[in-house]
Design a protein around this motif. Structure first.
Motif, PDB file in Angstrom:
ATOM      1  N   GLN A   1       0.783  -1.207  -0.148  1.00 50.32           N
ATOM      2  CA  GLN A   1      -0.014  -0.001   0.171  1.00 50.32           C
ATOM      3  C   GLN A   1       0.808   1.213   0.102  1.00 50.32           C
ATOM      4  N   GLY A   2       2.104   1.233   0.810  1.00 49.12           N
ATOM      5  CA  GLY A   2       2.694   2.480   0.801  1.00 49.12           C
ATOM      6  C   GLY A   2       3.430   2.798  -0.646  1.00 49.12           C
ATOM      7  N   LEU A   3       4.069   1.540  -1.014  1.00 49.99           N
ATOM      8  CA  LEU A   3       4.610   1.788  -2.181  1.00 49.99           C
ATOM      9  C   LEU A   3       3.856   2.107  -3.439  1.00 49.99           C
ATOM     10  N   GLU A   4       2.349   1.614  -3.439  1.00 46.29           N
ATOM     11  CA  GLU A   4       1.493   1.871  -4.413  1.00 46.29           C
ATOM     12  C   GLU A   4       1.089   3.273  -4.480  1.00 46.29           C
ATOM     13  N   ALA A   5       1.132   3.913  -3.046  1.00 46.09           N
ATOM     14  CA  ALA A   5       0.848   5.338  -2.842  1.00 46.09           C
ATOM     15  C   ALA A   5       1.838   6.168  -3.286  1.00 46.09           C
ATOM     16  N   GLY A   6       2.908   5.645  -3.670  1.00 45.88           N
ATOM     17  CA  GLY A   6       4.018   6.595  -4.262  1.00 45.88           C
ATOM     18  C   GLY A   6       5.356   6.667  -3.542  1.00 45.88           C
ATOM     19  N   ALA A   7       5.397   6.057  -2.424  1.00 41.43           N
ATOM     20  CA  ALA A   7       6.730   5.841  -1.477  1.00 41.43           C
ATOM     21  C   ALA A   7       7.955   5.371  -2.349  1.00 41.43           C
TER      22      ALA A   7
ATOM     23  N   SER B   1       4.273  -2.807 -25.763  1.00 42.58           N
ATOM     24  CA  SER B   1       3.234  -2.820 -26.600  1.00 42.58           C
ATOM     25  C   SER B   1       3.052  -1.591 -27.302  1.00 42.58           C
ATOM     26  N   GLY B   2       4.091  -0.551 -27.292  1.00 46.11           N
ATOM     27  CA  GLY B   2       3.735   0.773 -27.708  1.00 46.11           C
ATOM     28  C   GLY B   2       3.125   1.955 -26.944  1.00 46.11           C
ATOM     29  N   SER B   3       2.758   1.319 -25.588  1.00 46.49           N
ATOM     30  CA  SER B   3       2.239   2.257 -24.736  1.00 46.49           C
ATOM     31  C   SER B   3       3.275   2.357 -23.626  1.00 46.49           C
ATOM     32  N   GLU B   4       3.233   3.744 -23.078  1.00 43.29           N
ATOM     33  CA  GLU B   4       4.384   4.058 -22.211  1.00 43.29           C
ATOM     34  C   GLU B   4       3.872   3.538 -20.749  1.00 43.29           C
ATOM     35  N   LEU B   5       4.765   2.863 -20.016  1.00 40.57           N
ATOM     36  CA  LEU B   5       4.507   2.305 -18.545  1.00 40.57           C
ATOM     37  C   LEU B   5       4.571   3.577 -17.539  1.00 40.57           C
ATOM     38  N   GLU B   6       3.627   3.901 -16.515  1.00 42.44           N
ATOM     39  CA  GLU B   6       3.776   4.529 -15.637  1.00 42.44           C
ATOM     40  C   GLU B   6       4.484   3.817 -14.352  1.00 42.44           C
ATOM     41  N   LEU B   7       5.736   3.843 -14.159  1.00 43.87           N
ATOM     42  CA  LEU B   7       6.639   3.270 -13.172  1.00 43.87           C
ATOM     43  C   LEU B   7       7.154   4.091 -12.441  1.00 43.87           C
ATOM     44  N   THR B   8       7.294   3.583 -10.830  1.00 42.70           N
ATOM     45  CA  THR B   8       8.127   4.237  -9.965  1.00 42.70           C
ATOM     46  C   THR B   8       9.520   4.295 -10.230  1.00 42.70           C
ATOM     47  N   ARG B   9      10.347   4.902  -9.586  1.00 42.02           N
ATOM     48  CA  ARG B   9      11.932   4.865  -9.724  1.00 42.02           C
ATOM     49  C   ARG B   9      12.223   3.286  -9.690  1.00 42.02           C
ATOM     50  N   SER B  10      11.863   2.948  -8.349  1.00 42.14           N
ATOM     51  CA  SER B  10      12.436   1.512  -8.299  1.00 42.14           C
ATOM     52  C   SER B  10      11.791   0.489  -9.245  1.00 42.14           C
TER      53      SER B  10
ATOM     54  N   GLU C   1      10.017  -7.936  -3.377  1.00 44.43           N
ATOM     55  CA  GLU C   1       8.786  -8.712  -3.772  1.00 44.43           C
ATOM     56  C   GLU C   1       7.554  -7.790  -3.988  1.00 44.43           C
ATOM     57  N   VAL C   2       7.398  -6.887  -3.280  1.00 45.91           N
ATOM     58  CA  VAL C   2       6.443  -5.786  -3.379  1.00 45.91           C
ATOM     59  C   VAL C   2       6.679  -4.873  -4.712  1.00 45.91           C
ATOM     60  N   HIS C   3       7.963  -4.625  -5.090  1.00 46.78           N
ATOM     61  CA  HIS C   3       8.096  -3.803  -6.314  1.00 46.78           C
ATOM     62  C   HIS C   3       7.919  -4.713  -7.632  1.00 46.78           C
ATOM     63  N   MET C   4       8.252  -6.066  -7.369  1.00 47.85           N
ATOM     64  CA  MET C   4       7.870  -6.830  -8.575  1.00 47.85           C
ATOM     65  C   MET C   4       6.576  -7.297  -8.854  1.00 47.85           C
ATOM     66  N   ALA C   5       5.842  -7.407  -7.561  1.00 43.37           N
ATOM     67  CA  ALA C   5       4.319  -7.586  -7.687  1.00 43.37           C
ATOM     68  C   ALA C   5       3.668  -6.434  -8.258  1.00 43.37           C
ATOM     69  N   ASN C   6       4.051  -5.318  -7.991  1.00 43.67           N
ATOM     70  CA  ASN C   6       3.607  -3.786  -8.684  1.00 43.67           C
ATOM     71  C   ASN C   6       3.958  -3.821 -10.133  1.00 43.67           C
ATOM     72  N   LEU C   7       5.211  -4.220 -10.465  1.00 43.25           N
ATOM     73  CA  LEU C   7       5.523  -4.115 -11.810  1.00 43.25           C
ATOM     74  C   LEU C   7       4.800  -5.096 -12.543  1.00 43.25           C
ATOM     75  N   ARG C   8       4.927  -6.318 -12.149  1.00 39.53           N
ATOM     76  CA  ARG C   8       3.955  -7.655 -12.851  1.00 39.53           C
ATOM     77  C   ARG C   8       2.393  -7.045 -13.198  1.00 39.53           C
ATOM     78  N   ARG C   9       1.963  -6.149 -12.116  1.00 43.38           N
ATOM     79  CA  ARG C   9       0.536  -5.725 -12.160  1.00 43.38           C
ATOM     80  C   ARG C   9       0.456  -5.091 -13.511  1.00 43.38           C
ATOM     81  N   LYS C  10       1.510  -3.953 -13.386  1.00 48.57           N
ATOM     82  CA  LYS C  10       1.622  -2.706 -14.455  1.00 48.57           C
ATOM     83  C   LYS C  10       1.996  -3.275 -15.907  1.00 48.57           C
TER      84      LYS C  10
END
Length: 262
Positions: free
Chosen positions: A92-98, A175-184, A229-238
């Motif tokens: 939740q913290g990382l998804e909020a932008g931490a 697939s031609g679309s830009e991903l909105e990713l955090t720095r990590s 693990e959290v960053h990877m879960a977020n990355l896979r979701r995106k």
């Protein structure tokens, strides 16, 4: 520049707020402190800090909501500090932008090391900025140069199937679309693409985020591994994929992560 050494501390417990202020001042920051989320948000708007430490459990607006509001107006590096260590809280913290998530009680030396590592990574403009970020502007100007599976690799791009990353421009495309990713998330993805089929362990990735490389003497805590693990879960979701049937990144059980076969 002086602006690059400004920090904001948002913490409702006075003794911890004082400790954080002292640690950051000793690291060379000009520190502005607040006891709640609304005051902290005002300080971020006013002083444009490069680093903000943020308590999760605060009266009124909690740290998660504060992080979301800060991230909407600022690109400050956000370090969340909390006694809550469950994975769902970190998520939740990382998804909020931490950018990082540190459990209390924390070691001042470790906190300084984490902040030093973040300062070695590129800082981009926040979502609330009126001007487009460098990555967004670059994506617009290089739209026709992004490589595809058919066109092969363009200069500076790392590619895997429909996934493309430009580390210097800080652009990630799928697939031609830009991903909105955090720095990590971006740094992990770029490191994986640069490594190809070589397996990267959680230790490798945690040290990479700290600006270090494995030599055998470094210490990586359980919270560091959990953050990966959290960053990877977020990355896979995106990316829109699941660990059970990955298209781009596969888990090597008990070892780490690598790109899927071409």
């Amino acid at each position: 520049m002086e602006q690059a050494r400004v920090a904001v501390v948002v913490e409702d417990e006075e003794d911890i707020r004082t400790l954080l202020t002292t640690v950051l001042e000793q690291a060379g920051f000009i520190v502005h402190a607040a006891a709640n989320g609304l005051e902290g948000l005002d300080l971020v708007r006013k002083h444009d800090p490069v680093v903000t430490t943020l308590d999760v459990n605060m009266p009124g607006m909690d740290g998660f909501e504060t992080a979301k509001r800060i991230r909407a107006v600022s690109s400050t590096y956000i370090v969340m500090l909390t006694a809550r260590t469950e994975e769902i809280d970190a998520l939740q913290g990382l998804e909020a932008g931490a950018d990082d998530y540190v459990a209390k009680p924390f070691r001042p030396r470790e906190l300084r090391a984490r902040i030093d590592a973040m300062l070695r990574r590129p800082r981009v403009q926040g979502a609330g900025s009126a001007e487009p970020s460098p990555a967004t502007a670059a994506a617009a100007s290089l739209e026709d140069t992004v490589p595809t599976a058919a066109s092969g690799s363009a200069e500076g791009w790392l590619t895997h199937k429909e996934l493309s990353v430009h580390p210097e421009m800080r652009i990630a495309m799928v697939s031609g679309s830009e991903l909105e990713l955090t720095r990590s998330e971006f740094d992990i993805l770029a490191d994986l693409l640069a490594s190809g089929r070589r397996v990267l362990s959680k230790t490798d990735l945690a040290l990479m985020l700290r600006g270090e490389r494995f030599t055998g003497a470094e210490f990586v805590s359980d919270s560091d591994a959990r953050a990966i693990e959290v960053h990877m879960a977020n990355l896979r979701r995106k990316l829109g994929e699941s660990p059970a049937s990955p298209r781009w990144i596969e888990t090597v059980r008990g070892v780490g992560y690598r790109l899927t076969a071409a």
